[in-house]
Every structure is written in C-alpha cells, then in structure tokens.
Write a protein that holds these residues in place. Structure first.
Motif, mmCIF file in Angstrom:
data_model
loop_
_atom_site.group_PDB
_atom_site.id
_atom_site.type_symbol
_atom_site.label_atom_id
_atom_site.label_comp_id
_atom_site.label_asym_id
_atom_site.label_seq_id
_atom_site.Cartn_x
_atom_site.Cartn_y
_atom_site.Cartn_z
ATOM 1 N N CYS A 1 -6.617 0.610 4.922
ATOM 2 C CA CYS A 1 -6.986 2.009 4.675
ATOM 3 C C CYS A 1 -7.768 2.191 3.374
ATOM 4 C CB CYS A 1 -5.744 2.907 4.706
ATOM 5 S SG CYS A 1 -4.722 2.779 3.230
ATOM 6 N N CYS B 1 0.825 -1.192 0.000
ATOM 7 C CA CYS B 1 0.000 0.000 0.000
ATOM 8 C C CYS B 1 0.868 1.255 0.000
ATOM 9 C CB CYS B 1 -0.906 -0.002 1.236
ATOM 10 S SG CYS B 1 -1.893 1.497 1.366
ATOM 11 N N CYS C 1 -0.254 3.566 3.435
ATOM 12 C CA CYS C 1 0.102 3.202 4.811
ATOM 13 C C CYS C 1 1.219 2.172 4.887
ATOM 14 C CB CYS C 1 -1.140 2.707 5.564
ATOM 15 S SG CYS C 1 -1.678 1.048 5.070
HETATM 16 ZN ZN LIG Z 1 -3.134 1.193 3.276
#
Ligand SMILES: [Zn+2]
Length: 63
Positions: free
Chosen positions: A52, A22, A25
């Motif tokens: 997220c 990701c 994050c």
């Molecule tokens: Zn994330």
C-alpha cells in the motif's frame, strides 16, 4: 568470550531483529528489513510497505 556492545548497538540489534509492520494494512514479512540511514546524531529507520506504499518511520537519537 563476550564482545562489549554499547547501549546504542544493543538497541540497534534489537531493532534489526524486529520485522517492520505496516501501520495501514498490517503487512509484515520476515524478509523485509528496515532501511537504515544515519545523519549526524540520529538514525532513521524507514519501511515502505510494498502493498500500500505507506511509510513507517522510526527515529533514534544517539545520546
Ligand atoms: Zn501497507
């Protein structure tokens, strides 16, 4: 004995082996895989972060 693989298949295999991460994050899990969709002459790899919900998309064209 080796099986011939096209450049695209090699690229795809390399992609399949890599774990998506990701960009927002940093979430990464070796059990997480890209979702692969093929439309015409392009292949889209998509990963939706489970923590997220950021979406990471990579696109490859079949030359
Ligand atoms: Zn994330």
């Amino acid at each position: 004995m080796r099986t011939y693989r096209s450049p695209f298949e090699r690229l795809r295999a390399k992609f399949d082996e890599s774990d998506p991460e990701c960009p927002a994050c940093g979430y990464s899990d070796e059990n997480t895989n890209w979702r692969v969709t093929t439309t015409g002459d392009r292949v889209t790899y998509q990963f939706v972060c489970p923590t997220c919900e950021a979406v990471e998309t990579r696109e490859m064209r079949l030359a």
